[in-house]
Scaffold this active site. Structure first.
Site, PDB file in Angstrom:
ATOM      1  N   CYS A  34       6.644  -4.722   7.258  1.00  0.00           N
ATOM      2  CA  CYS A  34       7.145  -6.019   7.694  1.00  0.00           C
ATOM      3  C   CYS A  34       6.175  -7.137   7.371  1.00  0.00           C
ATOM      4  CB  CYS A  34       7.367  -6.002   9.200  1.00  0.00           C
ATOM      5  SG  CYS A  34       8.431  -4.669   9.724  1.00  0.00           S
ATOM      6  N   GLY A  60      10.288  -7.713   3.967  1.00  0.00           N
ATOM      7  CA  GLY A  60      11.306  -7.290   4.910  1.00  0.00           C
ATOM      8  C   GLY A  60      12.550  -8.135   4.773  1.00  0.00           C
ATOM      9  N   ASN A 134       3.444  -5.812  12.676  1.00  0.00           N
ATOM     10  CA  ASN A 134       3.571  -5.132  11.385  1.00  0.00           C
ATOM     11  C   ASN A 134       2.736  -3.865  11.472  1.00  0.00           C
ATOM     12  OD1 ASN A 134       3.786  -4.362   8.707  1.00  0.00           O
ATOM     13  ND2 ASN A 134       2.242  -5.800   8.000  1.00  0.00           N
ATOM     14  N   GLY A 135       3.356  -2.731  11.245  1.00  0.00           N
ATOM     15  CA  GLY A 135       2.617  -1.469  11.298  1.00  0.00           C
ATOM     16  C   GLY A 135       3.410  -0.402  12.009  1.00  0.00           C
ATOM     17  N   CYS A 276      -4.983  -0.549   3.628  1.00  0.00           N
ATOM     18  CA  CYS A 276      -3.967   0.149   2.817  1.00  0.00           C
ATOM     19  C   CYS A 276      -4.080  -0.253   1.348  1.00  0.00           C
ATOM     20  CB  CYS A 276      -2.597  -0.217   3.360  1.00  0.00           C
ATOM     21  SG  CYS A 276      -1.239   0.254   2.267  1.00  0.00           S
ATOM     22  N   TYR A 282       1.604  -2.302  -4.883  1.00  0.00           N
ATOM     23  CA  TYR A 282       3.034  -2.583  -4.851  1.00  0.00           C
ATOM     24  C   TYR A 282       3.471  -3.657  -3.851  1.00  0.00           C
ATOM     25  CZ  TYR A 282       8.017  -1.638  -3.992  1.00  0.00           C
ATOM     26  OH  TYR A 282       9.367  -1.752  -3.821  1.00  0.00           O
ATOM     27  N   SER A 323       6.941  -5.652 -10.214  1.00  0.00           N
ATOM     28  CA  SER A 323       5.599  -5.266  -9.782  1.00  0.00           C
ATOM     29  C   SER A 323       4.798  -4.586 -10.883  1.00  0.00           C
ATOM     30  CB  SER A 323       5.682  -4.385  -8.531  1.00  0.00           C
ATOM     31  OG  SER A 323       6.642  -3.383  -8.706  1.00  0.00           O
ATOM     32  N   ASP A 385       4.984   1.295 -14.883  1.00  0.00           N
ATOM     33  CA  ASP A 385       5.580   1.148 -13.548  1.00  0.00           C
ATOM     34  C   ASP A 385       4.483   1.335 -12.513  1.00  0.00           C
ATOM     35  OD1 ASP A 385       7.476   0.694 -11.648  1.00  0.00           O
ATOM     36  OD2 ASP A 385       8.761   2.388 -12.159  1.00  0.00           O
ATOM     37  N   ASP A 386       4.802   1.001 -11.253  1.00  0.00           N
ATOM     38  CA  ASP A 386       3.755   1.083 -10.233  1.00  0.00           C
ATOM     39  C   ASP A 386       3.778   2.371  -9.429  1.00  0.00           C
ATOM     40  OD1 ASP A 386       5.831   0.736  -8.355  1.00  0.00           O
ATOM     41  OD2 ASP A 386       5.703  -1.420  -8.615  1.00  0.00           O
ATOM     42  N   CYS A 422       3.631   8.018   4.261  1.00  0.00           N
ATOM     43  CA  CYS A 422       2.801   7.098   5.049  1.00  0.00           C
ATOM     44  C   CYS A 422       3.226   7.137   6.507  1.00  0.00           C
ATOM     45  CB  CYS A 422       2.951   5.680   4.516  1.00  0.00           C
ATOM     46  SG  CYS A 422       2.043   4.472   5.495  1.00  0.00           S
ATOM     47  N   CYS A 481      -7.552   3.181   2.719  1.00  0.00           N
ATOM     48  CA  CYS A 481      -6.622   4.265   2.972  1.00  0.00           C
ATOM     49  C   CYS A 481      -5.861   4.506   1.670  1.00  0.00           C
ATOM     50  CB  CYS A 481      -5.636   3.899   4.084  1.00  0.00           C
ATOM     51  SG  CYS A 481      -4.399   5.198   4.322  1.00  0.00           S
ATOM     52  N   CYS A 484      -1.416   8.274   0.830  1.00  0.00           N
ATOM     53  CA  CYS A 484      -0.206   8.657   0.091  1.00  0.00           C
ATOM     54  C   CYS A 484      -0.563   9.227  -1.284  1.00  0.00           C
ATOM     55  CB  CYS A 484       0.770   7.505  -0.013  1.00  0.00           C
ATOM     56  SG  CYS A 484       0.035   5.946  -0.405  1.00  0.00           S
TER      57      CYS A 484
HETATM   58  S1  SF4 Z   1      -0.676   6.133   3.510  1.00  0.00           S
HETATM   59 FE1  SF4 Z   1      -0.483   4.889   1.633  1.00  0.00          FE
HETATM   60  S2  SF4 Z   1       1.009   3.291   2.136  1.00  0.00           S
HETATM   61 FE2  SF4 Z   1       0.313   4.198   4.077  1.00  0.00          FE
HETATM   62  S3  SF4 Z   1      -1.383   2.904   4.771  1.00  0.00           S
HETATM   63 FE3  SF4 Z   1      -2.295   4.585   3.603  1.00  0.00          FE
HETATM   64  S4  SF4 Z   1      -2.400   3.806   1.487  1.00  0.00           S
HETATM   65 FE4  SF4 Z   1      -1.019   2.476   2.599  1.00  0.00          FE
END
Ligand code: SF4
Length: 495
Positions: A34, A60, A134-135, A276, A282, A323, A385-386, A422, A481, A484
């Protein structure tokens, strides 16, 4: 031709889920990616919040809401739809006040009722409060269960609602103390803006997983106002000046009673920054500064690094718009291969990332992307592509490029393979649906039908970010992070 490999999640040494989600509660994920905005001390706070949300519509598109305060009461309006559809001029005009918070919702699961839209509003013993989040709170269901046992009644499936209950139930005497006590009980990702009748609060979780930046507004009457937003592109539209990020583990309190400064910073928890990385790949707009770096520059660096890792011969480099554009430009610059806009995007169709059925996803790719046959016919093309998520979109893109006459199609992805979902407020499919989680590179290549498939390495991702100049020194070196891509969730790392 270079070889390219990656490690599916089965081989990862990390936990595959945050600890708090190992129970049956995990089904209520995939809610939100969001945007939030907060405006304080501006006579046209409603309009600034509106434009802030408009600038962040890409984060969003399901619902939008704004709450404003005139110091006496909080007014709120929220509805399903795009920002421009939700706020007719007369509705916006009724949202009067010197402060405002707003929210754009992105969701694929759960109800679509008005109760699921934000901001959430409540009356409690100290007055009125509105929250936009957001989260994703990874222990929300546990807290919800225990609150329900104590008699609390919930109106939505939103994890944000538990926060309102915690604040309302707290025995602390001030709202600031109640908020701090409450956020110290929640885990996961949160960038929050909270509005009371006289104050506004901006908070980031100790990991700083989701972005939140602070800007200054110069009001027409010579006074100064403040804005916080998920992305700085919101500042640009309203003419605000970027100051800095709200730091991980920090709470800013904006108070009209105070004179100098009109906001105070509180460190409610020691920061363990872990923002993140996917914001760069993206989510964020390329014209935003996120985690202190310009997103466009990072994306171009991703493309340059991709060219170093995958040296190919081809007639042209074409992006999957939008993107993939910056990364394709970076690839073209580094490799010396011509950049061409070989695929044209219809901007009036929403994103395909989360369409519920395979058939709908395939149709939507065709609706959205159309190759220029005269340009790519009988050519060897590198397509940038991303991400490859389910593989379905990539397969469709390769298919329409083949139908348009491309000879060889090399698909390069400006990120590592997505091998894990995620849990921090980003909408990704279940692990079973992530094609790279359980298939080898060759299998994925064969499924999507490309002549070559290559991904950016994790090391290359880090290098690309670090070679982009930070806007502020505070966040020069960060751990990100990237769960993913490697399955290493923040809960496993910061035990
Ligand atoms: S898991 Fe991936 S999308 Fe989720 S916060 Fe971590 S880096 Fe971002």
């Amino acid at each position: 031709m270079p070889s390219s490999t990656y490690t599916p999640i089965e081989s990862s040494t990390c936990s595959t889920k945050p600890k708090a989600l190992e129970s049956s509660q995990a089904q209520s994920l995939w809610r939100e990616k969001c945007a939030v905005v907060g405006v304080y001390n501006a006579p046209n706070a409603n309009v600034l919040a509106y434009y802030g949300l408009f600038a962040m519509q890409h984060r969003g598109q399901e619902a939008s809401g704004i709450a404003t305060s005139n110091t006496q009461k909080i007014a709120i309006y929220k509805k399903n739809g795009l920002v421009t559809q939700v706020f007719e001029p007369e509705i916006l005009a009724n949202l009067v006040g010197f402060s405002a918070i707003g929210h754009n919702r992105y969701s694929t699961a759960g109800e679509e009722s008005i109760n699921e839209c934000q901001p959430i509003f409540a009356r409690y013993s100290l007055g009125e409060i509105a929250i936009a989040h957001n989260g994703n709170l990874t222990n929300a269901n546990t807290i919800r269960e225990s609150l329900t046992k104590e008699g609390s009644i919930f109106q939505s499936y939103l994890d944000t609602e538990v926060l309102i209950h915690l604040i309302a139930k707290s025995q602390k005497s001030t709202l600031s103390e109640r908020i701090i006590e409450s956020i110290c009980q929640i885990d996961g990702a949160f960038a929050l803006v909270i509005l009371s009748r006289t104050k506004m609060f901006a908070i980031r979780d100790p990991y700083g997983l989701r972005p939140l930046s602070l800007g200054i507004i110069e009001n027409d009457d010579g006074t100064q106002g403040y804005i916080v937003a998920s992305e700085t592109s919101a500042f640009d539209l309203v003419g605000a000046r970027f100051v800095r990020d709200v730091e991980p583990g920090e709470m800013l309190v904006f108070d009209k009673q105070a004179t100098n400064p009109t906001y105070k910073s509180y460190r409610y928890k020691a920061p363990t920054p872990f923002p993140c990385v996917f914001e760069y790949v993206y989510f964020s707009r390329p014209d935003s500064v996120v985690f202190s770096r310009n997103v466009y520059e990072v994306r171009k660096n991703l493309g340059k690094q991709l060219a170093r890792e995958h040296t190919l011969k081809a007639d042209m480099v074409i992006p999957v718009p939008d993107s993939g554009v910056a990364a394709a430009l970076g690839y073209a610059k580094e490799s010396g291969i011509d950049f061409e806009l070989g695929i044209i995007r219809n901007h009036y169709v929403g994103r395909t990332f989360i369409e519920p059925t395979q058939q709908a996803r395939e149709l939507k790719v065709k609706l959205k992307l159309n190759p220029i046959a005269g340009l790519i016919k009988d050519k060897d093309i590198i397509v940038i592509d991303d991400s490859v998520v389910r593989g379905t979109t990539s397969k469709q893109i390769i298919k329409i490029l083949r139908q348009a006459g491309a000879r060889k199609i090399y698909l390069l992805v400006s990120a590592p393979p997505t091998i894990a979902p995620c849990y921090y407020g980003v909408d990704t499919p279940e692990k079973e649906q992530l094609i790279c989680a359980s298939h080898s590179l060759k299998e994925v290549q064969s499924f999507i039908g490309a002549d070559y498939l290559g991904f950016l390495s994790l090391e290359g991702l880090r290098k690309s970010i670090e070679s982009s100049a930070p806007i502020t020194q505070a966040q020069e070196k960060l751990s990100y992070c990237q769960a993913c891509f490697d399955g290493c969730y923040v809960d496993s790392i910061h035990k």
